[in-house]
Design a protein around this motif. Structure first.
Motif, short mmCIF file in Angstrom:
data_model
loop_
_atom_site.label_atom_id
_atom_site.label_comp_id
_atom_site.label_asym_id
_atom_site.label_seq_id
_atom_site.Cartn_x
_atom_site.Cartn_y
_atom_site.Cartn_z
N LEU A 36 0.98 -1.28 -0.28
CA LEU A 36 0.20 0.30 -0.05
C LEU A 36 1.00 1.31 0.06
N ILE A 56 -5.72 6.81 3.28
CA ILE A 56 -4.93 7.29 4.05
C ILE A 56 -3.64 7.95 3.55
N LEU A 100 -5.96 8.06 9.16
CA LEU A 100 -7.87 7.18 8.43
C LEU A 100 -8.45 8.35 8.34
N LYS A 136 -4.57 2.37 9.22
CA LYS A 136 -5.13 1.08 9.06
C LYS A 136 -5.90 0.75 8.24
N PRO A 137 -5.88 -0.10 7.07
CA PRO A 137 -6.51 -0.67 5.64
C PRO A 137 -7.37 -0.56 6.49
N ARG A 138 -8.94 -0.66 5.72
CA ARG A 138 -10.37 -1.32 6.64
C ARG A 138 -11.06 -2.22 5.35
N THR A 142 -10.52 -0.21 -0.72
CA THR A 142 -9.24 0.09 -2.08
C THR A 142 -9.40 1.58 -1.71
N TYR A 143 -8.25 1.99 -1.20
CA TYR A 143 -7.45 3.14 -0.61
C TYR A 143 -6.54 3.44 -1.86
#
Length: 702
Positions: A36, A56, A100, A136-138, A142-143
């Motif tokens: 990421l 993020i 985030l 932190k990605p959930r 898609t970030y």
């Protein structure tokens, strides 16, 4: 020969083994999860400038600074610094780090606080909010590796240490990336908003809240009637001393079982209906010449036998909080209903005048009827007669919180252009604290009046939870917002005085927020050095500021003057009363061309604009110039300041810093700005709005 054959077999086996091992490793590499890439943002970046609804990002060190303003606590207004908000919330510290960010709908009020070394400010209302959490990605989201920014000019794309100017028209994407980025192969869940890197017109991009709609609780807890208590309370009519002693018994009774209120209204969490409806008016980067404004929802009351225009000199939206607690008793409750019916009659309820709703409170509040339910005094009085007492304690603070969050919504008949007024009727004193709930309601623009009946006697004052609760609750402590009545039998005497006060819209100071309480006059340099193209950029800047305010003949009004050697009134404060008309008028301003007499222009604006400002309006002058004036600016500016004009000066290119400071209201750094070129004017739209609101919020309450 045998040894040679064995050696050949072993070599062949080793070769096959190594080949398989290498192939397996390569396959493992290919199936690894893509890394990421996190874009970096600067300390001064505000959430409202970023189009992505969820992202993020990495904050640099050193963002804990007062110049990076933050509005709100836990939920922040979108023109807050993203990184400083993250420090305030405790997600990161001053060394920076990953965060985030999730965009959510605007709120009707933001509470300031001091946390983690950062002082956040309060704000009455803003169009968009955001939440900050650990970077932190959930799962299922898609970030974006790059962030899309909205602005009104060509913007630099930063890639590593290189900068390239990319003209992108009205919608500008400002990208921060470090290297080419692979696309994650995660399947996106359909119920989760997915940030994307596709370029879209920011005027059509409206971030959606990610929270699940939550039911708003509205009904009060029920309990069995207690006739014994009512008899005791009713006996107090015959003796003042009996009234004093019995109230203590009733206030201390805690035998009533509280129940969870039932859900009757559905509303997205933190998403006031009036903000959701106005979303189109607040789209970031909206082009001046593609206004596309959508009107507020129409108020559609249920069919009535008759609809009255009402008292048109008293256009207010009223909520009465009626005391339904056990302490009031049956007879007093009937007197309270008679009082409310008399108020409805005296106010003159009607579609073009005052509208009235009632919330009954006890343990929990519940709406008896809202603003759009009835459109004439007769129907309101009939509805009041049918109200049944609910019982419980006297939780006024809880009722004020309920009204602030649920009552004044477009869906309930709130008209927007009418002041919001709450009249609280209290028997004795509340059984909970009212100060915090009242403050949040005031910051939402709600005027709070208290009618207290049979206040605590000297012997009862030790039982009052919050001494001086009225002064802590009302907008001003000068007696205008509070009436004390010695007896329920005297309540009818305050009907006319109370009607006069709630209809005096010039004194309803809590309806005044930084966005709806000003006369704003733009003084625009139309000299030859500006040029036609740059003049259109100036008009875009003027429009971008204007559209942030609530514009009507009773809210913020806009006027404009253009000047060269001479001056021209483009339009006065009373010329246009809608946002659409104001933006159209700005679009039609034609470039004049000539010299630069800024001092004369300030004097002209004082005479032609601000001398005709309403007494209850804050007079704000925003002057834009690109050069030194041919005449003196200091004396005209001083005269304007003495007459109550708050002056902001914006200089471009060859503007003289000493003149900008002379024009600006003190302190200069809060009211004077300079940009090197016209295309950078857009940078100060949010800063100007923020400074105007900060100055408004700093005004003393008493």
């Amino acid at each position: 020969a045998l040894l040679t054959m064995k050696a050949t077999v072993i070599a062949t086996f080793l070769g096959v083994f190594l080949t398989c091992t290498y192939t397996a490793k390569e396959a493992t590499k290919k199936t690894k999860k893509p890394k990421l890439y996190v874009p970096q943002i600067d300390c001064d970046v505000k959430a409202g400038k970023i189009i992505n609804p969820e992202f993020i990002a990495k904050c640099p060190p050193g963002c804990q600074d007062v110049k990076y303003r933050v509005y709100g606590t836990d939920i922040y207004a979108s023109f807050s610094s993203v990184c400083n908000a993250a420090i305030h919330s405790g997600i990161i510290d001053n060394t920076g780090g990953k965060i985030l960010v999730q965009k959510v709908a605007g709120h009707s009020g933001y509470r300031g606080s001091f946390s983690n070394g950062v002082r956040s400010l309060s704000l009455p209302r803003w169009r968009e909010s955001f939440l900050v959490s650990e970077g932190k990605p959930r799962k299922g989201v898609t970030y974006p590796p790059t962030l899309e920014y909205s602005s009104s000019k060509s913007t630099a794309v930063k890639s590593g240490n290189d900068h390239v100017n990319v003209p992108t028209g009205d919608a500008v994407r400002k990208e921060y990336q470090t290297s080419p980025v692979p696309t994650p192969a995660t399947q996106v869940v359909t119920t989760t908003p997915t940030p994307t890197t596709t370029t879209t017109d920011p005027s059509t991009t409206v971030p959606q809240p990610t929270t699940t709609p939550a039911a708003t609780r509205t009904t009060a807890a029920t309990a069995k009637t207690r006739p014994g208590l009512h008899r005791v309370r009713d006996m107090a009519f015959r003796s003042t001393s009996t009234s004093a002693s019995n109230r203590n018994i009733l206030r201390h009774n805690t035998g009533i079982q509280r129940q969870e209120p039932l859900a009757t209204f559905q509303r997205a969490a933190g998403s006031p209906a009036h903000v959701a409806v106005e979303t189109d008016l607040w789209k970031p980067g909206l082009n001046l010449f593609e206004t596309g404004f959508s009107s507020k929802e129409e108020v559609n009351p249920k069919p009535l036998e008759s609809i009255s225009q009402g008292n048109q000199k008293c256009k207010v939206d009223l909520s009465f909080l009626m005391d339904g607690s056990w302490s009031i008793g049956k007879r007093r409750f009937q007197l309270q209903k008679r009082f409310l019916g008399n108020m409805a009659q005296a106010l003159g309820i009607g579609s073009a005048g005052p509208l009235m709703g009632i919330v009954q409170y006890g343990d929990d509040p519940s709406t008896e009827f809202n603003l759009k339910t009835y459109a004439n005094s007769k129907d309101v009085r009939n509805a009041i007669e049918k109200i049944q007492q609910k019982g419980g304690l006297s939780n006024v603070g809880k009722a004020l919180s309920f009204v602030n969050k649920n009552f004044f919504l477009d869906a309930n008949g709130n008209r927007g252009g009418a002041p919001n007024v709450v009249v609280v009727v209290v028997d004795g004193w509340p059984t909970d604290q009212v100060e915090e709930a009242s403050r949040l309601a005031r910051e939402s623009g709600i005027n709070i009046f208290f009618v207290t009946v049979e206040a605590a006697a000297q012997s009862e004052k030790q039982n009052v939870i919050e001494p001086n609760f009225v002064h802590k609750a009302v907008c001003r402590t000068n007696g205008f917002y509070s009436i004390n009545v010695p007896s329920w039998f005297s309540l009818h005497k305050v009907v006319q005085p109370l009607v006069k006060r709630v209809c005096d819209t010039d004194r309803l100071v809590c309806s005044k927020t930084c966005l709806n309480s000003a006369d704003i006059g733009f003084v625009i340099d139309g000299s030859s050095s500006v040029g036609t193209s740059n003049f259109r950029t100036v008009l875009q800047f003027v429009a971008n500021i204007s559209k942030e305010f609530e514009i009507s003949d009773t809210d913020t009004r806009i006027g404009a003057v253009q000047y060269t050697y001479e001056q021209r009134l483009e339009f006065s404060f009373d010329k246009y009363s809608t946002k659409e008309d104001v933006l159209s008028a700005i679009k039609r301003i034609s470039y004049w061309s000539g010299g630069t007499s800024t001092g004369a222009a300030i004097s002209y604006a004082s005479e032609q604009l601000f001398s005709k400002s309403k007494p209850n309006k804050r007079k704000i002058m925003i002057l834009i110039t690109d050069g030194r004036s041919y005449d003196d600016v200091s004396m005209p500016a001083m005269d304007a300041h003495r007459n109550g004009v708050i002056a902001y000066s914006i200089g471009v290119a060859w503007a003289a810093p000493d003149e900008l400071e002379a024009i600006a209201t003190d302190p200069d750094k809060e009211h004077s700005f300079f940009v090197d070129e016209f295309d950078n004017l857009y940078r100060y739209v949010n800063q100007l709005i923020q400074n105007i609101c900060t100055e408004f919020n700093s005004q003393p309450r008493n």
